[in-house]
Design an enzyme around this catalytic site. Structure first.
Site, short mmCIF file in Angstrom:
data_model
loop_
_atom_site.label_atom_id
_atom_site.label_comp_id
_atom_site.label_asym_id
_atom_site.label_seq_id
_atom_site.Cartn_x
_atom_site.Cartn_y
_atom_site.Cartn_z
N LYS A 182 1.30 -1.37 -0.07
CA LYS A 182 0.02 0.37 0.51
C LYS A 182 1.23 1.19 0.44
O LYS A 182 1.54 2.21 0.95
CB LYS A 182 -1.03 -0.31 0.76
CG LYS A 182 -2.09 0.14 0.92
CD LYS A 182 -2.70 2.21 1.07
CE LYS A 182 -1.39 2.92 2.09
NZ LYS A 182 -1.48 4.14 1.29
N GLU A 198 9.18 1.49 10.78
CA GLU A 198 10.23 2.21 10.92
C GLU A 198 9.60 3.61 10.92
O GLU A 198 9.17 3.56 9.88
CB GLU A 198 11.08 1.87 9.28
CG GLU A 198 11.52 0.34 9.35
CD GLU A 198 12.89 0.23 9.90
OE1 GLU A 198 13.13 0.77 10.21
OE2 GLU A 198 13.01 -0.86 10.36
N CYS A 256 14.27 10.44 6.91
CA CYS A 256 14.00 9.49 8.48
C CYS A 256 15.36 9.56 9.88
O CYS A 256 15.81 10.75 10.51
CB CYS A 256 13.44 8.86 8.12
SG CYS A 256 14.31 7.64 7.66
N GLU A 280 9.49 15.73 16.09
CA GLU A 280 9.90 15.83 14.24
C GLU A 280 9.15 17.03 13.57
O GLU A 280 8.37 16.48 13.50
CB GLU A 280 9.57 14.42 14.29
CG GLU A 280 10.64 13.98 12.38
CD GLU A 280 9.71 12.83 12.10
OE1 GLU A 280 9.07 12.39 11.87
OE2 GLU A 280 10.50 12.46 11.35
P1 NAD Z 1 2.28 8.44 7.96
O1 NAD Z 1 2.18 8.16 9.15
O2 NAD Z 1 1.24 9.43 7.83
O3 NAD Z 1 1.35 8.02 6.71
C1 NAD Z 1 2.55 6.36 5.51
C2 NAD Z 1 1.85 5.54 5.45
O4 NAD Z 1 1.19 4.73 6.13
C3 NAD Z 1 1.03 5.70 3.86
O5 NAD Z 1 0.89 5.15 3.49
C4 NAD Z 1 -0.59 6.32 5.07
O6 NAD Z 1 -1.19 6.07 3.93
C5 NAD Z 1 -0.78 4.76 5.25
N1 NAD Z 1 -1.67 5.26 7.24
C6 NAD Z 1 -1.69 6.00 7.76
N2 NAD Z 1 -2.59 5.66 8.76
C7 NAD Z 1 -3.09 4.70 8.40
C8 NAD Z 1 -3.87 3.92 9.28
N3 NAD Z 1 -4.30 4.20 10.44
N4 NAD Z 1 -3.43 2.40 8.84
C9 NAD Z 1 -2.74 2.22 8.00
N5 NAD Z 1 -1.92 2.80 7.11
C10 NAD Z 1 -2.21 3.50 7.68
O7 NAD Z 1 3.76 8.59 7.83
P2 NAD Z 1 3.94 9.66 6.38
O8 NAD Z 1 3.74 11.22 6.43
O9 NAD Z 1 4.14 9.55 4.84
O10 NAD Z 1 5.89 9.78 6.79
C11 NAD Z 1 6.50 10.60 7.36
C12 NAD Z 1 7.06 9.84 8.42
O11 NAD Z 1 7.45 8.95 8.08
C13 NAD Z 1 7.75 10.51 9.35
O12 NAD Z 1 7.93 10.22 10.39
C14 NAD Z 1 9.48 10.66 8.87
O13 NAD Z 1 10.18 10.48 10.21
C15 NAD Z 1 9.03 8.75 8.97
N6 NAD Z 1 9.97 8.07 8.52
C16 NAD Z 1 10.21 6.38 8.45
C17 NAD Z 1 11.57 6.02 7.87
C18 NAD Z 1 12.08 5.06 8.55
O14 NAD Z 1 12.88 4.20 8.55
N7 NAD Z 1 12.27 5.33 9.85
C19 NAD Z 1 12.07 5.98 6.97
C20 NAD Z 1 11.52 7.28 6.56
C21 NAD Z 1 10.06 7.98 6.65
#
Ligand code: NAD
Length: 505
Positions: free
Chosen positions: A164, A237, A271, A369
């Site tokens: 997804k 992650e 990240c 963050e």
């Molecule tokens: P997000 O959590 O909003 O979304 C990530 C994914 O989760 C998307 O595909 C979204 O559609 C899905 N999602 C959202 N709500 C959901 C739910 N309730 N159930 C299932 N899926 C759901 O994050 P974002 O804004 O897209 O990404 C930014 C974040 O990701 C930052 O906090 C960043 O630090 C983190 N990040 C971490 C790493 C790592 O390796 N640790 C790498 C990249 C990004």
């Protein structure tokens, strides 16, 4: 509302212009169920092929992403608004990761002989079997690196995949799917389900055999709750508030160059990028001034050519977070040393690289963050104070330490509570060392990607113990009292032999 087939349309917007560039279906729970079924039906034939055969497919995929990079770079840039160079790092990462697992993966999940406590009587072996269908929920910031690289080891281990991707970046995932199929991945084996996360989370997690999530800590908690409810193994992650520590003996030229890049790469939507820099007081003023002028020299641009240092933010929502953090910091008395402004003249979602100083602990940006091009500099009296400041967070993803004394750097690294630390580098040497695991501790996540850890999580380890002699069960002819004594003596002997073995040491 417009539809694709009988599903509502989900528009995809280009951050450079704000224009809608296409639509994908807003999938429903039933689509997730169908995708998992289809993936599962393709999995057993894939798992039945030799792992070397699967490795060849990954190797071909590595070649094809490099060969077809211009198309991938265009897709990534259109959807994310990042610079072409930031997009290229994604392509290179996927090629490196696919190549790494093609070469080393087969040895990491093969059968292994284990020590038997009863040598001669019991032969023990472990083997790794694919979990079945692995689910992936991925973010927009690295739509190729995260959405695709993360599942390559799962494929090599013999699993099917249901992905997804983020709402903002489905086309990069769909293009990568095309390249995977061209490289020899059976079309049904990898399913891409487009749509919003919340309605699709439980339908996915309740059906897959493992879930990998990369994204925010808040969503990670929801995923972990669902994984617990459905008793599915989860690798998470999550976010970070990554610190860098610059000691007085550091090479300031190198530290400024690397930390400027490490803070503003991908416009800070990375990240492992840095949001806090602690500098030993004797060199603080010099570091701060050089860091600020290097920040000022960063160029912004919305172009499909190489050139600009910093690209666009991905969405209005993301830019609002950045603006709110900076406004809040200002209100609470922080000094904006440079930046702190939108750059609508460059593109609708651009924001200037920004350096904050005197940031009070009460400010949102001190603890949460930002995930944008905003970094704080702060003087510290000594290395111990720097470690304490670095650890003063609920996150624990990545850190960077700068010192001329490498041993001291490693000692400091060991005292910082993060999943990875780079000494005298931002993060490229760490991330690029695909054999070494990376991931977060505390609120930054659970589990690791890369290395043997990054493939074994997509397997179930099975132990097979084969008896050479009679089965190890109490013999009816031996009185239990005697058996109890003999068994106790046996365990004592095994422990004693263990202590003295090998006898030549
Ligand atoms: P997000 O959590 O909003 O979304 C990530 C994914 O989760 C998307 O595909 C979204 O559609 C899905 N999602 C959202 N709500 C959901 C739910 N309730 N159930 C299932 N899926 C759901 O994050 P974002 O804004 O897209 O990404 C930014 C974040 O990701 C930052 O906090 C960043 O630090 C983190 N990040 C971490 C790493 C790592 O390796 N640790 C790498 C990249 C990004």
């Amino acid at each position: 509302m417009a539809t694709v087939g009988d599903r509502d349309e989900l528009p995809v917007t280009a951050p450079y212009t704000g224009a809608v560039v296409g639509t994908v279906p807003r999938c429903r729970p039933a689509d997730v169920a169908a995708a998992v079924d289809r993936a599962r039906s393709a999995q057993s034939a894939w798992a039945a092929r030799s792992i070397e055969d699967r490795a060849q497919v990954l190797d071909r995929f590595a070649d094809s992403v490099l060969a077809d990079r211009e198309r991938l770079l265009d897709a990534i840039q259109v959807e994310t608004g990042k610079t072409r160079f930031d997009a290229l790092t994604e392509v290179l990462d996927v090629a490196l990761t696919a190549g790494y697992y093609a070469q080393h993966g087969p040895g990491q999940v093969g059968a292994t002989r284990r020590d038997s406590r009863l040598p001669g009587l019991t032969r023990v072996e472990t083997d790794h079997h694919p979990v079945g269908v692995a689910g992936f929920v991925e973010p927009w910031n690295y739509p190729l690196t995260l959405a695709i690289s993360d599942f390559l080891p799962a494929l090599l281990a013999g699993n099917a995949v249901v992905l997804k991707p983020a709402e903002e970046t489905p086309f990069t995932a769909l293009l990568a799917h095309e390249l995977l199929v061209d490289a020899g991945v059976p079309a049904d084996l990898v399913q891409v389900v487009t749509g919003e996360g919340a309605p699709l989370g439980e339908p996915l997690i309740s059906r897959v055999d493992q879930i990998t999530f990369t994204g925010s800590t808040a969503t990670g908690r929801e995923i972990a709750t669902l994984a617990g409810k459905h008793l599915v193994d989860a690798s998470l992650e999550l976010g970070g508030k990554n610190p860098a520590v610059v000691l007085a003996d550091a090479d300031l030229d190198a530290a400024v160059r690397a930390l400027v890049w490490g803070s503003y790469a991908n416009a800070g939507q990375l990240c492992i990028s840095f949001e806090r820099i602690y500098v030993e007081r004797p060199v603080y003023d010099e570091f701060r001034d050089r860091f600020v002028s290097a920040t000022d020299a960063q160029t912004l641009g919305a172009t499909f050519d190489y050139g600009p240092d910093v690209g666009s933010l991905v969405s209005e929502a993301q830019r609002s977070v950045v603006e709110e953090h900076v406004a809040d910091a200002r209100e609470r008395g922080a000094t904006v040393l440079t930046g702190g402004r939108r750059r609508d003249d460059v593109g609708p979602l651009f924001y200037e690289p920004t350096v904050l100083a005197d940031l009070p602990e009460s400010a949102t940006a001190a603890t949460e963050e930002t995930f944008g091009p905003v970094v704080t500099v702060e003087p510290v009296p000594d290395a111990q104070a720097a470690v304490e400041r670095a650890n003063a967070t609920d996150y624990g993803l990545h850190a960077s330490v700068w010192t001329a004394d490498r041993e001291r750097g490693v000692d400091l690294a060991n005292r910082i509570r993060t999943g990875s630390v780079s000494v005298n580098d931002a993060f490229v040497g760490m991330w690029g060392s695909t054999d070494a695991p990376m991931g977060g501790v505390a609120d930054s996540g659970v589990g690791r990607r890369h290395g043997p850890e990054g493939i074994r999580k997509f397997t179930e380890v099975q132990t097979v113990a084969t008896q050479r002699g009679p089965p190890l069960v109490p013999a009816e002819s031996i009185p239990t009292r005697f058996l109890a004594r003999a068994a106790t003596l046996g365990v004592r002997t095994v422990r004693e032999l263990g202590r003295r073995w090998p006898p030549w040491e």
